[in-house]
Design an enzyme around this catalytic site. Structure first.
Site, PDB file in Angstrom:
ATOM      1  N   ARG A 235       2.368 141.031 -31.513  1.00 10.09           N
ATOM      2  CA  ARG A 235       3.093 140.595 -32.705  1.00 10.09           C
ATOM      3  C   ARG A 235       3.159 141.829 -33.594  1.00 10.09           C
ATOM      4  O   ARG A 235       4.015 142.681 -33.364  1.00 10.09           O
ATOM      5  CB  ARG A 235       2.364 139.407 -33.362  1.00 10.09           C
ATOM      6  CG  ARG A 235       3.141 138.775 -34.483  1.00 10.09           C
ATOM      7  CD  ARG A 235       2.446 137.537 -35.038  1.00 10.09           C
ATOM      8  NE  ARG A 235       1.148 137.837 -35.642  1.00 10.09           N
ATOM      9  CZ  ARG A 235       0.347 136.912 -36.200  1.00 10.09           C
ATOM     10  NH1 ARG A 235       0.716 135.640 -36.222  1.00 10.09           N
ATOM     11  NH2 ARG A 235      -0.813 137.251 -36.734  1.00 10.09           N
TER      12      ARG A 235
ATOM     13  N   TYR B 239      14.018 103.198 -41.066  1.00  9.75           N
ATOM     14  CA  TYR B 239      15.249 103.806 -40.563  1.00  9.75           C
ATOM     15  C   TYR B 239      15.305 103.737 -39.040  1.00  9.75           C
ATOM     16  O   TYR B 239      14.351 104.105 -38.359  1.00  9.75           O
ATOM     17  CB  TYR B 239      15.336 105.277 -40.978  1.00  9.75           C
ATOM     18  CG  TYR B 239      15.595 105.488 -42.450  1.00  9.75           C
ATOM     19  CD1 TYR B 239      16.758 105.019 -43.050  1.00  9.75           C
ATOM     20  CD2 TYR B 239      14.671 106.186 -43.239  1.00  9.75           C
ATOM     21  CE1 TYR B 239      16.994 105.229 -44.402  1.00  9.75           C
ATOM     22  CE2 TYR B 239      14.904 106.410 -44.590  1.00  9.75           C
ATOM     23  CZ  TYR B 239      16.069 105.921 -45.162  1.00  9.75           C
ATOM     24  OH  TYR B 239      16.301 106.136 -46.495  1.00  9.75           O
TER      25      TYR B 239
ATOM     26  N   MET C  88      11.196 109.907 -46.661  1.00  8.72           N
ATOM     27  CA  MET C  88      10.931 111.037 -47.559  1.00  8.72           C
ATOM     28  C   MET C  88       9.760 110.741 -48.510  1.00  8.72           C
ATOM     29  O   MET C  88       8.934 111.605 -48.781  1.00  8.72           O
ATOM     30  CB  MET C  88      12.180 111.374 -48.375  1.00  8.72           C
ATOM     31  CG  MET C  88      12.031 112.669 -49.159  1.00  8.72           C
ATOM     32  SD  MET C  88      13.451 113.036 -50.200  1.00  8.72           S
ATOM     33  CE  MET C  88      14.720 113.358 -48.983  1.00  8.72           C
TER      34      MET C  88
ATOM     35  N   LYS D  28      -4.141 133.261 -47.623  1.00 11.91           N
ATOM     36  CA  LYS D  28      -2.668 133.296 -47.645  1.00 11.91           C
ATOM     37  C   LYS D  28      -2.097 131.874 -47.751  1.00 11.91           C
ATOM     38  O   LYS D  28      -2.834 130.897 -47.584  1.00 11.91           O
ATOM     39  CB  LYS D  28      -2.165 133.975 -46.362  1.00 11.91           C
ATOM     40  CG  LYS D  28      -2.607 133.241 -45.093  1.00 11.91           C
ATOM     41  CD  LYS D  28      -2.365 134.061 -43.835  1.00 11.91           C
ATOM     42  CE  LYS D  28      -2.853 133.290 -42.616  1.00 11.91           C
ATOM     43  NZ  LYS D  28      -2.740 134.081 -41.379  1.00 11.91           N
TER      44      LYS D  28
HETATM   45  C1  LIG Z   1      -3.988 133.881 -40.699  1.00 12.08           C
HETATM   46  C2  LIG Z   1      -4.686 135.045 -40.124  1.00 12.08           C
HETATM   47  C3  LIG Z   1      -6.088 135.050 -39.991  1.00 12.08           C
HETATM   48  C4  LIG Z   1      -6.946 133.828 -40.215  1.00 12.08           C
HETATM   49  O1  LIG Z   1      -6.918 133.032 -39.053  1.00 12.08           O
HETATM   50  P1  LIG Z   1      -7.688 131.623 -38.942  1.00 12.08           P
HETATM   51  O2  LIG Z   1      -7.357 131.134 -37.598  1.00 12.08           O
HETATM   52  O3  LIG Z   1      -7.137 130.772 -40.038  1.00 12.08           O
HETATM   53  O4  LIG Z   1      -9.126 131.915 -39.140  1.00 12.08           O
HETATM   54  C5  LIG Z   1      -6.696 136.225 -39.587  1.00 12.08           C
HETATM   55  N1  LIG Z   1      -5.952 137.325 -39.296  1.00 12.08           N
HETATM   56  C6  LIG Z   1      -4.616 137.346 -39.376  1.00 12.08           C
HETATM   57  C7  LIG Z   1      -3.870 138.578 -39.017  1.00 12.08           C
HETATM   58  C8  LIG Z   1      -3.932 136.206 -39.763  1.00 12.08           C
HETATM   59  O5  LIG Z   1      -2.591 136.211 -39.825  1.00 12.08           O
END
Ligand SMILES: *Cc1c(COP(=O)(O)O)cnc(C)c1O
Length: 360
Positions: A131, A252, A300, A35
């Protein structure tokens, strides 16, 4: 000529890290989590390098569709599932695997003829993360109707797997086993931390992300410590060297004052590239074999570094920001008060991703 800043990505490191997953979880199939543009490494390149994973997982439908349109045929799980019937239709069309995490999705599935066209569904059990997920009671109530539609598996997610010996992990595993045994479903539970430290949680499928990119999920270890190879090295260039007098303020807000006369350098990278502004006055860079501090605020497009410790620096020098054994992303993330996940996925499109096969 290379353009800086760039993220140099070692595709053989991704393959090496997948092998490490297989060694740790030899009896499990691997669903590689790619992802957020492959954790910032580039979706297509990552999926190609990890093509012999038994499956991929992404968060969103659009990510999965993009993989299909590029030609990937692997099973693809969409961790957020679908949020309306139009999305369910696309999931069937592209043969994607939804995660079902709320009752509304169950109702759509049961009532739509499209669900019969899905290849598989993961049912998300709430085991302690609070969640996405449903109670065991809710799942049991609908399991008969659901199993009429597609083949099913049981998924859950750890909230504390980065903490070794935490009793909450054991509770989550027990909760998962109880329902999976009762319903006779395959299990997918372990993220990277659990792949490494909770072998009793591997089950049928493991679901690692971070470790595939060579980065440690544990606060006190680096990917190097765990036998992983970081796939990304973030690089830029020294574009100016300037003299400083004692008392000169840098950047800055004048947040760093030269304690004595010396030199400072300007590096072409900033928060507009994803180099976190939280690294102001506390990050570091690797230049000519030395770790040099970031001084003043991150801008930036640029950062300033203290060159007092590096007399031979010259304009055009290569500067490493992370992905070096002496300057791992885990260290930089800790300095920024965040986690490597955020730094990697925060790199902006202005940073060129350049790919290579094992040389740097
Ligand atoms: C992102 C995610 C993972 C992967 O987790 P890592 O800590 O990167 O190995 C697995 N399961 C779900 C539901 C996630 O959102």
């Amino acid at each position: 000529m290379s353009e800086y800043p760039r993220a140099l990505i070692d595709l053989t490191a991704l393959k090496h890290n997948l092998k490490q997953v297989r060694q740790l979880a030899p009896h499990s199939q691997v669903m590689s989590v790619i992802k957020a543009d492959g954790y910032g490494h580039g979706l297509t390149a990552v999926a190609t390098s990890l093509a012999d994973s038994e499956g991929f997982a992404v968060a969103r439908l659009s990510e999965a569709v993009s993989l299909r349109q590029t030609g990937f045929k692997q099973p693809i799980t969409v961790l957020e599932g679908f949020h309306d019937l139009q999305a369910l239709k696309l999931m069937a069309q592209y043969q994607l695997i939804p995660v079902i995490h709320q009752q509304q999705q169950i109702e759509w599935l049961i009532s739509s003829p499209l669900s019969g066209e899905l290849p598989f569904c993961w049912v998300m059990l709430e085991t302690g993360m609070h969640r996405l997920g449903m109670s065991a009671a809710l799942i049991q109530q609908h399991i008969a109707a659901l199993s009429q539609t597609t083949p099913l598996g049981l998924m859950s997610h750890f909230a504390n797997s980065d903490l070794a010996d935490d009793v909450r992990n054991i509770r989550q595993i027990e909760c998962m086993k109880t329902l999976a045994d009762a319903l006779q479903l395959p299990i997918c539970l372990s993220n990277s931390a659990a792949v490494i430290s909770l072998p009793q949680a591997h089950f049928n499928w493991v679901r690692p992300g971070l470790m595939l990119y060579g980065v440690s999920p544990f606060a006190d270890k680096t990917g190097f410590d765990l036998g992983l190879k970081p796939a990304m090295q973030l690089q830029s260039q020294l574009i100016a060297i300037n003299p400083l007098q004692a008392g000169d303020e840098v950047g800055y807000g004048g947040r760093w004052t030269a304690p004595q006369a010396g030199k400072m350098g300007v590096v072409s990278i900033g928060y507009g590239d994803g180099f976190s502004r939280h690294l102001s006055n506390c990050g570091a860079v690797w230049l000519r074999g030395q770790k040099l501090p970031v001084i003043g605020r991150v801008s930036m497009d640029t950062i300033c570094i203290d060159l007092r410790g590096c007399i031979d620096a010259s304009v055009g020098d290569l500067v490493l920001l992370w992905g070096h054994p002496e300057l791992p992303i885990e260290w930089q993330a800790k300095q920024a008060g965040t986690i490597p996940y955020e730094l990697m996925t925060g790199l902006t499109p202005r940073v060129n991703r350049e790919y290579h096969h094992g040389k740097s």
